[in-house]
Each structure stands twice: as C-alpha cells, then as structure tokens.
Design a protein around this motif. Sequence first.
Motif, PDB file in Angstrom:
ATOM      1  N   ILE A 835       0.843  -1.203   0.000  1.00  0.00           N
ATOM      2  CA  ILE A 835       0.000   0.000   0.000  1.00  0.00           C
ATOM      3  C   ILE A 835       0.874   1.248   0.000  1.00  0.00           C
ATOM      4  O   ILE A 835       0.604   2.222  -0.702  1.00  0.00           O
ATOM      5  CB  ILE A 835      -0.929   0.005   1.234  1.00  0.00           C
ATOM      6  N   ILE A 836       1.939   1.214   0.793  1.00  0.00           N
ATOM      7  CA  ILE A 836       2.819   2.387   0.896  1.00  0.00           C
ATOM      8  C   ILE A 836       3.481   2.657  -0.447  1.00  0.00           C
ATOM      9  O   ILE A 836       3.586   3.792  -0.891  1.00  0.00           O
ATOM     10  CB  ILE A 836       3.892   2.176   1.987  1.00  0.00           C
ATOM     11  N   GLY A 837       3.939   1.588  -1.098  1.00  0.00           N
ATOM     12  CA  GLY A 837       4.579   1.750  -2.396  1.00  0.00           C
ATOM     13  C   GLY A 837       5.786   0.856  -2.534  1.00  0.00           C
ATOM     14  O   GLY A 837       6.083   0.034  -1.657  1.00  0.00           O
ATOM     15  N   LEU A 838       6.492   1.047  -3.621  1.00  0.00           N
ATOM     16  CA  LEU A 838       7.660   0.227  -3.907  1.00  0.00           C
ATOM     17  C   LEU A 838       8.760   0.443  -2.868  1.00  0.00           C
ATOM     18  O   LEU A 838       9.452  -0.482  -2.457  1.00  0.00           O
ATOM     19  CB  LEU A 838       8.183   0.571  -5.308  1.00  0.00           C
ATOM     20  N   THR A 839       8.905   1.678  -2.435  1.00  0.00           N
ATOM     21  CA  THR A 839       9.873   2.038  -1.405  1.00  0.00           C
ATOM     22  C   THR A 839       9.112   2.554  -0.194  1.00  0.00           C
ATOM     23  O   THR A 839       8.143   3.295  -0.342  1.00  0.00           O
ATOM     24  CB  THR A 839      10.837   3.126  -1.930  1.00  0.00           C
ATOM     25  N   PHE A 840       9.548   2.176   0.992  1.00  0.00           N
ATOM     26  CA  PHE A 840       8.830   2.588   2.202  1.00  0.00           C
ATOM     27  C   PHE A 840       9.794   2.668   3.376  1.00  0.00           C
ATOM     28  O   PHE A 840      10.941   2.224   3.297  1.00  0.00           O
ATOM     29  CB  PHE A 840       7.682   1.618   2.514  1.00  0.00           C
ATOM     30  N   THR A 841       9.323   3.262   4.454  1.00  0.00           N
ATOM     31  CA  THR A 841      10.133   3.365   5.660  1.00  0.00           C
ATOM     32  C   THR A 841       9.547   2.494   6.754  1.00  0.00           C
ATOM     33  O   THR A 841       8.342   2.226   6.767  1.00  0.00           O
ATOM     34  CB  THR A 841      10.199   4.817   6.164  1.00  0.00           C
ATOM     35  N   PHE A 846       5.183   0.654  10.374  1.00  0.00           N
ATOM     36  CA  PHE A 846       4.763   0.423  11.770  1.00  0.00           C
ATOM     37  C   PHE A 846       3.470   1.176  12.072  1.00  0.00           C
ATOM     38  O   PHE A 846       2.603   0.696  12.804  1.00  0.00           O
ATOM     39  CB  PHE A 846       5.876   0.866  12.725  1.00  0.00           C
ATOM     40  N   GLU A 847       3.345   2.355  11.461  1.00  0.00           N
ATOM     41  CA  GLU A 847       2.165   3.186  11.701  1.00  0.00           C
ATOM     42  C   GLU A 847       0.886   2.524  11.197  1.00  0.00           C
ATOM     43  O   GLU A 847      -0.175   2.629  11.828  1.00  0.00           O
ATOM     44  CB  GLU A 847       2.366   4.535  10.995  1.00  0.00           C
ATOM     45  N   ILE A 848       0.951   1.829  10.066  1.00  0.00           N
ATOM     46  CA  ILE A 848      -0.288   1.304   9.468  1.00  0.00           C
ATOM     47  C   ILE A 848      -0.534  -0.167   9.785  1.00  0.00           C
ATOM     48  O   ILE A 848      -1.619  -0.674   9.519  1.00  0.00           O
ATOM     49  CB  ILE A 848      -0.293   1.504   7.932  1.00  0.00           C
ATOM     50  N   LEU A 849       0.486  -0.878  10.330  1.00  0.00           N
ATOM     51  CA  LEU A 849       0.268  -2.286  10.673  1.00  0.00           C
ATOM     52  C   LEU A 849      -0.586  -2.383  11.929  1.00  0.00           C
ATOM     53  O   LEU A 849      -0.253  -1.767  12.942  1.00  0.00           O
ATOM     54  CB  LEU A 849       1.602  -2.998  10.895  1.00  0.00           C
ATOM     55  N   PRO A 850      -1.645  -3.167  11.903  1.00  0.00           N
ATOM     56  CA  PRO A 850      -2.515  -3.265  13.081  1.00  0.00           C
ATOM     57  C   PRO A 850      -1.900  -4.157  14.164  1.00  0.00           C
ATOM     58  O   PRO A 850      -1.469  -5.274  13.908  1.00  0.00           O
ATOM     59  CB  PRO A 850      -3.802  -3.901  12.519  1.00  0.00           C
ATOM     60  N   ARG A 955      -1.951  10.782   6.303  1.00  0.00           N
ATOM     61  CA  ARG A 955      -1.917  11.529   7.566  1.00  0.00           C
ATOM     62  C   ARG A 955      -0.518  11.518   8.176  1.00  0.00           C
ATOM     63  O   ARG A 955      -0.065  12.507   8.740  1.00  0.00           O
ATOM     64  CB  ARG A 955      -2.925  10.944   8.553  1.00  0.00           C
ATOM     65  N   PHE A 956       0.146  10.391   8.055  1.00  0.00           N
ATOM     66  CA  PHE A 956       1.494  10.280   8.629  1.00  0.00           C
ATOM     67  C   PHE A 956       2.499  11.096   7.827  1.00  0.00           C
ATOM     68  O   PHE A 956       3.333  11.806   8.396  1.00  0.00           O
ATOM     69  CB  PHE A 956       1.912   8.809   8.656  1.00  0.00           C
ATOM     70  N   LEU A 957       2.407  11.026   6.503  1.00  0.00           N
ATOM     71  CA  LEU A 957       3.428  11.650   5.651  1.00  0.00           C
ATOM     72  C   LEU A 957       3.295  13.159   5.563  1.00  0.00           C
ATOM     73  O   LEU A 957       4.289  13.866   5.399  1.00  0.00           O
ATOM     74  CB  LEU A 957       3.369  11.051   4.243  1.00  0.00           C
TER      75      LEU A 957
END
Length: 1607
Positions: A835-841, A846-850, A955-957
């Motif tokens: 969902i975040i994309g090809l590259t992520f942090t 951690f923010e979106i994992l339930p 919201r996070f970004l």
Amino acid sequence: MSARREELQDRAIVKIAAHLPDLIVYGDFAPERPSVKCFDGVLMFVDISGFTAMTEKFSTAMYMDRGAEQLVEILNYYISAIVEKVLIFGGDILKFAGDALLALWKVERKQLKNIITVVIKCSLEIHGLFEAKEVEEGLDIRVKIGLAAGHITMLVFGDETRNYFLVIGQAVDDVRLAQSMAQMNDVILSPNCWQLCDRSMIEIERIPDQRAVKVSFLKPPPTFNFDEFFTKCMSFMDYYPSGDHKNFLRLACMLESDPELELSLQKYVMEIILKQIDDKQLRGYLSELRPVTIVFVNLMFKEQDKAEVIGSAIQAACVHITSVLKVFRGQINKVFMFDKGCSFLCVFGFPGEKAPDEITHALESAVDIFDFCSRVHKIRTVSIGVASGIVFCGIVGHTVRHEYTVIGQKVNIAARMMMYYPGIVTCDSVTYDGSNLPAYFFKELPKKVMKGVADSGPVYQCLGLNEKVMFGMAYLICNRYEGYPLLGRVREIDYFMSTMKDFLMTNCSRVLMYEGLPGYGKSQILMEIEYLASQYENHRAVAIALTKISFHQNFYTIQILMANVLGLDTCKHYKERQTNLQNRVKTLLDAKFHCLLNDIFHVQFPVSREMSRMSTLRKQQQLEALFMKILEQTVREERIIFIIDEAQFVDGASWAFIERLTHSMPIFIVMSLTPFTNIPCAAASAIMRNRNTTYVMLGTMEPQEIRDKVCVDLSVSSIPRELDLYLVEASCGIPFYCEELLKNLDHHKVLVFQQAESEEKTNVTWNNLFKHSVRPTEDMHLYTSISEGRTEVCYLSSGVRLKNLSPPASLKEISLVLLDSMSLSHQMLVRCAAIIGLTFTTELLFEILPCWNMKTLIKALATLVQANVFHCFRSSKDLELALKQNVATVEVHYRSMSLKPIGGLAHGEEEELREREGEVIECCILRFCRPIMQKTAYELWLKDQKKVLHLKCARFLEESAHCCNHCRNRDFIPYHHFIVDIRLNTLDMETVTRMAKSQGFKAEEEVISSKSALPRKHKLPENLSAAQTKEMVLHFFDNVIQKMKSRNDVLPPEPCQCAELLQIVILPLAQHFVALGENSRALYYFLELASAYLTLGDNYNAYIYLGEGERLMKTLASDDSWSHIFEYAAFYYLKGEVCFNMGQMVLAKKMLRKALKLLNRMFPSNLISLSFQMHVEKNRLFHFMNQRPQESVLPGNRLAQLYLQASCFSLLWKIYSLNFFFHYKYYGHLAAMMELNTSLESQDSFQIIKAFLDYSLYHYMAGYNGVWFRYEILVMEELLNLPMKGEAIEIMAYVADTLGHIKFIAGHLELAIELGSRAHRMWSLLRNPNKYHMVLCRLSKSLFLRSRYKHLIQVLGWLWDLSVTEEHIFSKAFFYFVCLDIMLYSGFIYRTFEECLAFVQHNEENRILKFRSGLLLGLYSCIAVWYARLQDWDNFYKFSKRAKNLVTQRTPTVLYYEGVSRYMEGQVLHLQKQIEEQAENAQDSGVELLKALENLMAQNTTGPVFYPRLYHLMAYVCILMGDGHSCDFFLNRALELSDTQGNLLEKCWLSMSKEWWYSASELTEDHWVQTVLNLPSWDKIVSGSVTLQDVQKNKFLMRVNILDNPF
C-alpha cells in the motif's frame, strides 16, 4: 436488535453455516461413509448468463484498479438478490456452481403440489428483478430457470478431514434438463413437476417435441389470497423463520455455539475458509482474480440410478482424489452430478495455496486420478479436463448464504474438454506450454466445436508422465538465432572459455555449473556454449534438457547421454538401434550380456540364462561398467563435452555415475540448474565441492543490457524513456520478466511502431519533448533495423499509464507462489508495505500495521530481507546506487562448504538472521526486491481497505511533506501552502498555527519580509573606486566566512536531505492522495515534486510529474477558485522552466506568458503596449527605489503570487535576450524591470537581491555600461543590512556565487576566482551539495582560463569527491568535461581520453545529462575536436552529429556557450579538411561558418569571456579563406581581449597561432599526433620531471593549407 444480530453473525458456527445448506446444518447423518438419505422436494436450478464474459473482461483489464472487487460487487449484486428471493420463499440453497445455483424445497410428497406453486411464484419474481437491467460494465445479465419435483436422494461421502454431499436421482437429472431447455427469462417445468403441480394456477406454453412445459404466468382465482396460502405452505417447512425469528432470512443465523456441531460442519468447508473465519479477516480478502489450474474430473457409472451402487465408487474416488491433491496443495472446490455423471471441480492455486510447478503438479495429479479411477469397480468412464489461466476465485452469494467458488472461461474450457473428449486426460494450450514437460508427453487432438467456448485453442491429450527414452527429443528446447546476440552474458561465456582452456591444457575433467533462478536465461547460455563447443576441432558436444519427471527415473540422465554418444538418437527403428549397439559393444561386452541394453535402449537382444539369474544391483553395475568402457573408448577418439540443462533434475544414480566419471577420464561437463529445493545427494554435493568444479551464480542483466534487449526484440532504433524505466525497474534485469512484460504490453496494444524520422524534421511540442530518448548501444544497430537502411521507433499509445498496469499473469503467479509460502503475519506485512509503495520506511509501515510492536516488526522484516522479498538501505543514496547496479554474476567456491560442520548450519542461519535484524534497525528505507510482488500484493486489497490504509499513510506523511530541516521546512514552490488547503486533519486554527511554526512555516499574519522588519542602517560610501569596491566586497565575504566558522548557531546541523524526502515522503504522499481521489491535494504535491526536481537539475522527472499533474487538472477543470487558478499558473511556469532548460525557447515563452496571464500580470505582445508598459514600470521602479524601506504586512497568498510572477519574468528576459531582432532587446529590458519591480513589491530580501543581480547581468550583457555596477552596489547594501543567521547566510553565499559567475561571463577572471573561492568555502560550510557542485564547476573554468593549474586540480579533486560521495552525475560529467579541455588546450593529462570517452558512452542516456543539453554538447564537441585534430573523421562525424542535434537547443547559459564554442571549433577543423580536399562547397561552408561565428558574437547572451576563442576561430576561418587582413584584425582583437581579461590560456595559444601562421615554415605540417603521444600526466608535472613552461608548448597549431601565403 441490530447489535444482537451482529453478535450472532460474528460467531464462528454462524459463519460456517453460511457456507452450507440447511440440509447439512440440520441434517442427522449416519457416521459411516458413504451414507444415503432419501426425501421428496422441489428443485430449482438457476443459471445466470453473462458472468463468465464479465470475468474474462476483468481478468484481461490493463490497469490494477479494475479487477476482483468490481467483479465481486457486480456478481453479488445479482446473486444475492436471487438468494434473498429463494430464502424469502422458503428455499434452501444447496450449491453454488460458478454462476449458477441449485435450491431445494424439502417437503412431504403430499405438499409438493402447493410448494410447486410457491416455487413458480419465486421464479417469476426472480425474473422480474432483472428485466431490462444492465450492469455498469454494459454486460447484459439474464436468468434461465428450470424446476423439477419428486424423489431425491442425498449422498454424503468423504474421509476423516473432509465431507462432501450430492443430491442425485431422477429429479436432479430433470431439473438440469429443464434448465438446459430454457431461453433467456424462461421458467421450464420438468414433466414430473408439470404432473405434480396445480395446473389450474399456471398458464403454460408447450415446447415442441418435449414433455416439459414453459411457464407463462400464474393465474390464481379472484378470491385467492397468496399471503395466506404462502403462510400455510411455510408451516410445512421445517426450518423457515417464523414467530420471534420472522425478521431473519435464515434460521441458521440464530445458531448458538455448539462445539460438536461446529466440528461436524467444519468438515464440509474448505480449509482456506476456516482459516479466514479463525483469523477474523474480511471475507472479501479471498475474492480475487487469480491465475489457477482447473482440473475437472468426471466419472460415468455403469449403473447410474442407484445411489447405493454408485455411492461406494464415488467414496473411493473422492478419498483418492483428496489424497493426491493434498500432496500438491490442490483442493476439491465442488462436487456435483453433471450430465449423467459425478464431477469433481479441483483447483490448484487457491489463495494461500499457490505452489511452484503448479501446472506440472496438476497434470501429474490428473494422470494419477485417471489411472486410479479407471480401475474402480462400477466406474465406466473417467474423463479429465485441465485448463490454466486467470479466473475469479471468491465468495459469491448473500451474507447469510454464500460459497467459495470459481468463475471464468478457463473453468468452462476444462468442463467442456472433459465432456467432449471422454475417456482421456486433456489440457488446453496454456497448460501444455506452462508445464515445461517434453512434447512427447502430449498428443494434439482434433478440434471440436464446444458449447459456450468460442475458441479454446489447441487441445492436447496428456499421454502420461512416465519418462521414456525418446531419442532425439531430449535436446535443449530453446533455439539459438544467428541474427540475435546473447545479450548481457559476456562474463558467463568467459567462464566457459576459461574453463575450456584449462580442460584442453591439463587434460583433466572439468565441471562448469551455472546456477540461476527461472527466467535468468540459463538455456540460452547453454545453447551458446553448445555452439561455441562445436567450433573446436575434434570435439563433440552432447546437449540435453531434463524435466521434473526425469528426477524420478533412475539413471535417466546417463541413459539419454549415452544414447547420444552411441548415435542412437538418429535411429528411426529399434532394429537400427540394435545393429548400432551391437557394432559398438561387441568388443567390450560378451554377446550373452547384450540383453542388458534391452530395457534401457528399447532393443530386443535375446535374454541369456546368465542374465535372467543376475540381480538388479549386479545388472546396474555391469551396465555402468560398460558405459565407462564406451566413454573411455570415445574419449580416446574425440573430446566429449556433456551439456545438461535443468541439472537439478538429475537423478541420484546419474549423479553418482557422473562423479565417478569425472575421476576416471578427462571429460568436460557443463550444467545449468535452479537452486536445489532440498539438500542435494552426496554425489551432487561432492561434485559441487570438487576443486575442478567452477560454480557460477548467475546475476541479472544491467539496465543498458535490458534496453538493448528490448530494442532488439522489438526491432526498433529507440524506445520511449518511460517504457525504458518501466521495463528496467519491473524486470529487475531478469530476461524472462522483460519478455513477459513486453508480451503483456503488446497484448494490450500499448506499443505503437512508426518509421523513424530525423530529429530535425520532428516538430517539438510539449508532448514529444522527451519522446525518443533511449537508444541501444551502437553495436546493436545491426539487429534493430527492419530492413536495409530502414528503422522503426516505438511509441506508447496515448493516455497509457505504465505504472498502473496490472502485471502479466505469468509474473503475478510467481509472486503469488512466494506470497502464499509465507506465514499469514508476513503476508499481512507485505500487503501493507505494498500500500505504501515500492519504497517505504519502517516508521510508516509500523504506523499502518494493526497491533504490531516494533520488536515483532523488526524480526519479520529481517526474515523477509533474508528471503529476498525486501532490500534495506541506510539512506536514499544507497538506494539510488543499488538501483543503478543489478546483481552481478559471481563464482562461488562451494568446496569451502566441506570445511563447515553440518551441525553448525542451523546455528549459522540464526546468527545470520540476528545480523539481518541489526541491519533492519540501522536502515530506515526498505524496497521491494521485485516490483511485481508489490503490484501483486497491492491488488489483493479491497477498495475500502485500500482507502483506509492510504488515508493512514497520508496523515502520517503530510507532517514531513516540505523541504528538509536544512532548508527550513519551506515549500518547494515558495509560499505554496498559503494558496491551497492541503491538510487532511481538520484541526482548530491554534493547533494548525502551532504545527506550522514547529515546521518553520510562518502564519499568514506573520509573513513580513525580513528586510522590511529591520531598519536600514548600512550604506556604502559614495565615489568608491573599482579597486576599493572590490576590496570591500571581498573583505565582507571574508568576515562572513570567519563568523560562520566561529559560530555554531549559524550553520545547519545536517546536510540538505530534500532529495531523499522527495522519494520517501512527497511522491508517496501524492500517490496516496491519487488513490484516495483527493485530486486537488495530489496536484499540489505533484507540482511541488516538479519544482523540487527542477532545483535538483532533473528535467525529466519534473516533466513526468507535471504530466501526472496535468491528468489531475483535467478532473478539476470545473474548479475556478483562486487556489486552482494559481495551481494552473504554477503548472505553466514549471512547464516553461522545463522548456527553457531544454532549449525550447518558443515553447517556454508561450508557457510563461500563459502563467503570467493567469496571475493577472499581462506581458505586452506588440510594440504599442510595450511602450506603454515600459513607461508604467519605469515609474513603478522609481517609486519603489525611493520609498524603501517601509514596514507593511503582505499576506502569504500575495507573496506566492509575486514570487511566481518574478520567476516568470526572470526567464522571459533571458529568452528575449537570445533573439537577434532589435526590438526584442526592449522586451528583454521590460521583463527584467518587471522582475525587479515585482521583487521590490514582495519586500523579501532574497527576491530583491536576486532581482538586482539579474538586472545587473541584463544591463551588462546588453552593453549598458555603468548601470550594472549601481545594482551590484545595491546588492551589497542589502547584504550589509541582513542579520548573520539562518537564511541570510544562504543569501550571502548565493550573492558571492552569482557575482563570481557574472564576473566570469564578463571576463573578469581574477575577480571571478576570488569570489568563487569564497562562495565555495561558504557553500561547503552550509553543506548543500546542490549549490556546492555549481560553484566548483564555475570556479574550475575560471582557474582553467587563468592557467592556475595547481588550484584547478585541487578544485577538480573536490568535484570528484563530491560526485562519488553524493552520486552526483552532473559533477562527474563536468569533471570529465574539464579533463577533456585540459588535454585539448592545456597540454597535459589529468584523466585519459579513453576514460573520458568511456564515461560519455556509458552515461549519455542518463536522464540528468540527456536533458541538460549544454554539458552533453560540450562533452560531444570536445570528443569531436579530439578526433578532428587526429584526422579520425569517422569518429569525428559520429560525435559531431550528436553535438549538432543539441546545438539547436539554445539556452542562455555558460554551459551552452562553452559547448557551442567547442562545436564551432570542430566545424572549423572540418572546413580545413574540405579546403585541403578541394571540396566544391568549401567556399560556401567557410562563409556560413564565419556568419555563424559572427552571430554568436552578436548575441547579448554570449559573454565577453568567450570572445577571444570566437575571434581566434574567426581568424583561422579567414586565413583558410585567404583573407589575411581580416585574420590579422581578429587575431589582434582576440589577443587584446585575452590580455584585458587575464585569459592566459587563450593568450598563449593565440600567440603561438600568430607566430605559426606568420612564419615562413611549411604551414601544412601537423605535429599534433606526436604531441598527443607525449602529453605528460599531472603526476609528472607535480614531481617536477616536466615544467609548466614546457606544458604550455603542447598546443594544437591549426594547419593552414592554402596555395599562397596571404602574408
């Protein structure tokens, strides 16, 4: 009440019951299997047409946003309505069979008459639901219904883990027959149903030649009350909701928890459904368009009618089918009676069950099932159809009653093949191609017209999967094409050549093993090796390809190899083979033992008594000994090279023989293999560890090699850059991936081919600005022409968005296999990352994992990094570097494994995992190893789920969506956030203000110019001399540098990180907003991206993101708000800047005028309005200059508007300055003045200073002496009034840098060096590489012209270090540009010509260089000049042509004029060649060349610093043309200017030219070749072995070859 319902529906038993009919939920069955139960009832069979076509349409959709979810919504919209009607009318849904369903009304026989009436009423209402309705996709959905009534038998069968049920009997056969007679919207009653119904209530229509009837409508009597009648009928139904439960559709919704019942019901439900229920996932998770393999099994019985008779046969078949499927992760989806037989719908590849070699496993299972069922008593015929492809797998039905099913054309094809080709195992062409099995396992069957299948393609019979020795059919299956090069595998072939050399020299055995994943091109490498090996004299190459089946056949590999050695592969008959064998072994083997060869080579030697008594082991030993003797004999005659493809399938006995063989005689074995899934056998391990084995791990292809491959495959001379980037990224350098991606693009008609046109003829527009940007390497041109001298180019179809394309089914399947092999938690992590994309942090993940903690996340990420699902990087620079280089081929020394104790392997894996965890903790950036995996995982989400996660990400970004801390968190388009409301969070104003301040933003009421907030204190003394002014300016900058060094508070704590933020924050945020449908916010960030990339010098990326923005603007066309108008203006300004940088000035001017019009600042288009506007602006300038300073507050949106206006004017005056027409000078002056006035109105110090410098430069270039000096003084006064902190420091560095640049253009070289040196120190302290590199480039040119070589080399060293540490391609290119200049003009070597040339050839397609034409023009021209001086005219023409294509892209930049002056020098040298050869057009060429040089001199934008070189060239042209007087004038003028400017480099060369041309010596003599050979290196100069005075003599002296000396 609703809360109670939700609580009930959340129970596991209720969820399980939703997948089952009441017949099972409330059934009481005997425990033995099979068990039989009989009853009476009415059956309804509903067939819904149109879904299969709809599934096919969705499965072949181009884009990722069209797929399973839309299909689920449409399917369930219709099917749930039918289910609801059936349930309301008291029916029980027995089964869903794809897009059909079977319903039952179970009653006593005496109630059948009334219940039939109810069912007919229900049927007619179902038709009423869908009359004249069409779905949104335009597919016409219609329903056909058949009804039957009578005696029904239910059969329950299965094993300990799974149960299945069937309804059989005459009524079941009747209902299927009735439905098959129905046309659209018909209700057909079977003969028995018509006999049992209340005929007085039904109006019918007879069907010709049939006893069945068609219902027209119900005709109840006038007094008939249907509601009372219905209530009475339902009282006879056992499980119809009534009383307190009457509001429930189904009584099973009220089931209370009952562990025993739940356990019993679980056996009827597929395992993946139970997993989903246990994990409490949304049921939509399992709904997707998915590549699977369908195996349809049909059993026909000898005695069809008796359930007791066929029950045992179905039970036996079911148990065996289940056991076979379980091995390969296949599952039975449905079992039903179908056209007088029992059918099992089996599926391989359900979600979570995808396995490698799925198609092979499916065929293997089909053959096994066929063989077993054919032997079962009472089964007359077994028919199996196997088809592979994309189908819809998902839960279909209603909330209270649904089933997991498969729908699609491939399901239909498998079913039809099963019925139309009875008694055999058949498969479609996709299965045949994808099985990777030898062709002799199959037989193509005659095509038949099959109902409901338009074109099934070829149909094959699977003959069985027992490997047989089919001589001549085990060759390598890929072809080697003479006209197609083996791309990107030079190193791999070198391994072969080196090993072959060792083999020939040592006469010892050698083994060469290539390991690589599927798709790496191993077979192509072996085919090339076979060809190369065959070129050696007295060598014999035996090449074979194995299959998975080979592994299970003992000694098979050696059997095939020996058959080839013995020449049996060419024999047409066993007798011929037998004769050949007899001749070969008669001296090696006693005749009585010849029968040893019978089984292995399919011959018929008489079996001797001795052989019949010999044990199997003894026979094998004798056979191996014989083969050894044969090979020994053969090796003495010729050298043997065994080539084995897919060597992981070599059987154990063959491995053991090969090991002994390598120790016994000199033989060369080349193998390719995919990594072993299990530990290889001892013999294989021994071979891998042997010192004579070379084990090579294949790497991927480099981006340039992929580019070459695409151009060769498509036979085109160029491809769009967008396509190149897409294929390079998505293929990951894997040849097979690249081929599949191209096939997918071709299938969707994305690629368009046209005959190539010359670049000169192409009319440049915004849309084709970057069209033909990528070409293959030069040695590929031979393979990219479609015919002699004719080439084609590739385009993309209009409107195609490659990044949104759905991956090809074949590649998606590979990703699904890997995804399904993971644990559920790891799958969830991968899907969230997608969902975040090809590259992520890690932070965002951690923010979106339930419900994850950081420790669990780190451990899971480490595991996935270890499994090559993700790569991790410490910074974006590491990521950029990794993306440029694919995994290279390496040699692995496997013999070192023998030193490791086996017991320590597990410990080693744990240790490695801990190391990975440490890496993940240190790394902040992760990226999918395979982009296809990211796309595949992304498609698994449902739309609503995606939106929730995209919103979380956004919201996070958005908190970090601005410039970095180093750049004080500003917008990339200044004050942009004041124009557009972009925040998602609806917070109170106080909170927003607080957050803005924390990010460095000022609130609107606080936006006051830093200048206006301070009183003016400092003013420079009047009447200062030029020397005093210079001293004061330099002293000021020295003080600034001193304070920067001594005060820590003025320097940034970290370097600029904007480039990293673009990749990990701004771009993902824009994409999240696109996914959320927030187009205005997405547009904002795409414009920010474009502006940022222009700042970084990346015109191509700016162009791409402006294209994204343009698409969004079309969706917002109706929005006429000021914020939207401003976005339009920013869009046109950024387009104008891109065009300006690309040298497309007409386009740039058009875009900038549009932007100004939108900003309410019209720029005049005729001389009358020009005069008026000039008058107005002069008055405004007078007013601003005499009223400053004054305190006032400007709102943020006004500042944004003024900044954009000033930026437009800044580019406009430079564009007008390029034009020769006299009146354009006034337009340029007006634009420069309007820029100044706009900046003064903004009261922003930086804007004002920038405008003063621009205004000064304009006046200097236009020849207004004195005016420019005044504005430079004003700049210094502005600086004196700025505080020594923050942004002011950057302004001071900018001024030092820009003043140095202006002085360089003006030819004040010494002052340019002084200012440039100070700017260099300031930018290095400020740690901004984007500014730092430019000051180094400018400084190096000033030092070069002043011949200050020691300082120059020091600056070049800094430039090189910057280019390496920052991966800054522009810096590296400029470094090599200066190195070429040093060789050409300074007379020594700092970097060799070969190194410079290699850099240019390797990076000429780099997007930064390609679209900053001035630098590439300079590099090409320098190389062309080098070749011209050496009289290597072929190479000169090649590079001169490339340079010529860039000359037209005129930009008013120093880089362009550096490049064009080198280009003109090349043309002058070519003129000398023409004159020497007495070419007819030499005179005309000379005149044109002189005119072109004069035009360059006449341009305002050509700085005086270039005049000496241009005059020098003009003098040379004149002397070549015989005009000695003009030559003398130009030479003296050039010498005069060089002396004034301090241009020692040009002065020295001019003096030598003058002496050379005036001398009486032979003017045609050429010393340059000798000079080049003796050019010293810088190291020799440093060591003192060569002096700088000697170096200065190494100048190229231009030859004069006219007949008479004009002097």
